[in-house]
Write a protein that holds these residues in place. Structure first.
Motif, PDB file in Angstrom:
ATOM      1  N   PRO A   1     -11.031 -10.189  -4.724  1.00 47.25           N
ATOM      2  CA  PRO A   1     -12.067 -10.888  -3.954  1.00 47.25           C
ATOM      3  C   PRO A   1     -11.738 -12.353  -3.669  1.00 47.25           C
TER       4      PRO A   1
ATOM      5  N   GLN B   1      -6.751  -4.225   8.804  1.00 41.58           N
ATOM      6  CA  GLN B   1      -7.202  -2.986   8.165  1.00 41.58           C
ATOM      7  C   GLN B   1      -6.865  -1.736   8.962  1.00 41.58           C
TER       8      GLN B   1
ATOM      9  N   GLN C   1      -9.208  -8.923  11.782  1.00 37.68           N
ATOM     10  CA  GLN C   1      -9.647  -7.881  10.852  1.00 37.68           C
ATOM     11  C   GLN C   1      -9.064  -6.521  11.248  1.00 37.68           C
TER      12      GLN C   1
ATOM     13  N   ARG D   1      -5.457  -4.007   3.275  1.00 40.27           N
ATOM     14  CA  ARG D   1      -6.850  -3.612   3.068  1.00 40.27           C
ATOM     15  C   ARG D   1      -7.137  -3.442   1.582  1.00 40.27           C
ATOM     16  N   ALA D   2      -6.240  -2.780   0.874  1.00 41.70           N
ATOM     17  CA  ALA D   2      -6.426  -2.569  -0.557  1.00 41.70           C
ATOM     18  C   ALA D   2      -6.346  -3.889  -1.322  1.00 41.70           C
ATOM     19  N   SER D   3      -5.497  -4.802  -0.854  1.00 36.28           N
ATOM     20  CA  SER D   3      -5.359  -6.092  -1.534  1.00 36.28           C
ATOM     21  C   SER D   3      -6.654  -6.876  -1.487  1.00 36.28           C
ATOM     22  N   PHE D   4      -7.349  -6.848  -0.354  1.00 35.92           N
ATOM     23  CA  PHE D   4      -8.624  -7.560  -0.256  1.00 35.92           C
ATOM     24  C   PHE D   4      -9.692  -6.902  -1.119  1.00 35.92           C
ATOM     25  N   THR D   5      -9.638  -5.582  -1.186  1.00 27.40           N
ATOM     26  CA  THR D   5     -10.615  -4.875  -2.025  1.00 27.40           C
ATOM     27  C   THR D   5     -10.414  -5.207  -3.497  1.00 27.40           C
ATOM     28  N   ALA D   6      -9.153  -5.255  -3.911  1.00 27.66           N
ATOM     29  CA  ALA D   6      -8.844  -5.473  -5.325  1.00 27.66           C
ATOM     30  C   ALA D   6      -8.937  -6.932  -5.737  1.00 27.66           C
TER      31      ALA D   6
END
Length: 548
Positions: free
Chosen positions: A33, A432, A428, A26-31
């Motif tokens: 794009p 997440q 998803q 989840r953090a990887s997708f946030t950081a």
């Protein structure tokens, strides 16, 4: 000899694995794009999104280096060039030659060019299919065939069955196809109830013409046909074979010209591209069978030419190794979000587990790492109401492949959008998860007492970080089906190549066959059973008595 675990890249992967204890998808997708776009591959009319994996760019690079260090690419090239990479049986592995349309010369280890014989067989299949469909070939009473019974076992059965199920929208009008594999008499009896022998063609597949289940079912089918009006001298009008034993087929009553060849350099689970695919061509037409070959050939080309970092089969095989050997996963699930593809998990199960269920390397040395994950799965969305619970909240990680055509052959109202939403939503949710804080917030508006809220919230937490691949195609067609099956063939090859095992023999299967023959002799003997172990002797005695 340097073993896989002694390679420098293996050591690097072990070091990198420790960092994943705190890795968050989840953090990887946030950081990042651009993660999904970067970790996607298009090839042979398929798209693989592998961004929802426990994977960084550095680890992907190291996995590809491991593949190079382990000699994946030279072994791949050796397979395509006809070298005897099946070292325990001294055979080439040339299922890829069956769908080749570009090369005019591909030699086996004996120096024989296989291309002319493959071309001749395809031409023979094409003419045979046309003659059946046009009513040129008929039964003994000159009536056109309306039903086909395909009798085989293992790859001779499962490949054609899955392919014809998947290609149901392309079915030839006026032809019904029935498969018989299991030696259980019920399987054959139920099929024979549905057909009229006068208008039925039987296609049996057995390289030796002696496979126990197949020859027994074929003999019983012949007896049924004769008992129901087919003259014994006309059996050759109703029975054809895919076999290398022409003499046995002719003795059975078949016509020599209706025996299609099988070759030692094609394993059963890789054989649907050969004459074993005759039931597919009869069911959907030879033009669609050719498109199946072209899809597989397109994936072959991609596998041979694309760099490992953008090579779909290589990436999928490397990810399987990554999870099996560094995360201790024991299985992998395939989730087909298309009713026509419901049989694919069972097909890949045989393909992968019969190929890579090995505990010694190619030299016969014991292997010190896990091989051959258990392959299982089913049809979406059915599984969401069953085993997806284990995927989301079970104690172990189970990597998942989600497979979805973007267009439906049957676009009823909003069904396909709902199906796709479930597919994407599941990937998803696996990625997440749901935190304790999110679970509390979800329950907060329900007016629960604090103690009850806290108790329930813990049950709603899902850890996330559960890896998945998503495979997309515009539509399920003969071409995309061929590409998809070849993708899983090559993924299986990549795993076996890295593990250093021979993915093209199956001695465990052979042992079961041999012992089964011995047990059958005991069952049919007149004497008290005493030649086997105590347990099996008692089981045979119970069978003879017919009660427990």
């Amino acid at each position: 000899m340097t073993t896989l675990t002694q390679l420098s890249t293996w050591q690097q992967l072990q070091q990198q694995r420790t960092s994943y204890d705190k890795f968050s998808l989840r953090a990887s997708f946030t950081a990042d794009p651009g993660r999904a776009a970067r970790m996607s591959i298009k090839a042979a009319q398929l798209k693989l999104d592998f961004s929802k994996n426990l994977l960084t760019d550095d680890t992907l690079t190291t996995l590809c280096q491991l593949a190079r260090e382990a000699g994946l690419e030279p072994l791949r090239d050796a397979m395509f060039n006809g070298e005897a990479i099946n070292n325990t049986e001294g055979r080439a592995v040339l299922h890829t030659a069956l769908r080749n349309s570009q090369r005019s010369h591909i030699e086996t280890e004996t120096g024989s060019n296989v291309v002319p014989e493959i071309s001749a067989t395809l031409a023979k299949m094409k003419q045979f299919v046309a003659d059946v469909h046009q009513g040129v070939l008929t039964g003994y009473s000159n009536k056109a065939f309306t039903d086909i019974i395909a009798i085989g076992i293992g790859g001779s059965f499962l490949g054609p069955k899955v392919a014809t199920e998947a290609l149901r929208p392309y079915a030839q009008a006026g032809i019904k196809l029935h498969f018989v594999a299991n030696v259980d008499g019920t399987s054959l009896a139920e099929k024979l109830k549905r057909i009229d022998p006068e208008t039925t063609l039987v296609v049996m597949s057995s390289k030796s013409f002696s496979t126990q289940e197949t020859i027994t079912n074929t003999q019983s089918a012949r007896d049924h046909f004769i008992a129901n009006g087919v003259p014994i001298e006309a059996i050759g009008d109703h029975f054809v074979a895919i076999s290398s034993n022409v003499a046995a087929a002719v003795e059975f009553g078949m016509k020599a010209e209706n025996v299609f060849p099988m070759w030692d350099w094609v394993g059963g689970r890789y054989s649907l591209w050969s004459a074993i695919g005759l039931p597919i061509a009869l069911a959907v037409g030879f033009d669609h069978f050719e498109q199946l070959l072209r899809g597989a050939e397109a994936m072959d080309k991609h596998f041979c030419e694309a760099p490992l970092e953008q090579n779909m089969p290589a990436i999928m095989g490397l990810l399987s190794l990554w999870y099996s050997n560094f995360f201790g996963t024991q299985s992998q699930v395939l989730l087909s979000y298309d009713h026509y593809l419901r049989g694919l998990p069972a097909y890949v199960q045989q393909l992968d587990m019969e190929s890579n269920g090995k505990s010694v390397d190619k030299e016969g040395n014991p292997i010190e790492y896990h091989t051959g994950p258990v392959i299982w799965g089913g049809e979406g969305t059915n599984g969401q109401h069953a085993y997806h619970q284990l995927l989301h909240q079970g104690t172990g990680i189970i990597p998942a492949d989600f497979i979805l055509p973007l267009q439906s052959h049957n676009p009823i109202a909003g069904h396909h959008n709902m199906l796709a939403a479930n597919c994407f939503g599941q990937t998803q949710a696996l990625m997440q998860g749901k935190t304790l804080a999110e679970a509390r917030a979800e329950l907060a508006g329900q007016g629960l007492a604090e103690e009850e809220l806290e108790r329930l919230a813990r049950h709603k937490v899902m850890p996330g970080n559960r890896p998945s691949n998503t495979l997309l195609m515009d539509k399920l067609t003969p071409f995309t089906l061929g590409s998809l099956i070849a993708l899983y063939e090559h993924r299986t090859f990549v795993q076996g190549a890295l593990w250093g095992i021979n993915s093209f023999d199956q001695w465990g299967v052979e042992l079961g066959k041999a012992l089964g023959n011995g047990v059958l002799a005991e069952i049919e003997a007149k004497t008290q059973p005493n030649q086997l172990d105590e347990s099996t002797n008692l089981l045979v005695a119970a069978l003879r008595q017919g009660h427990i």
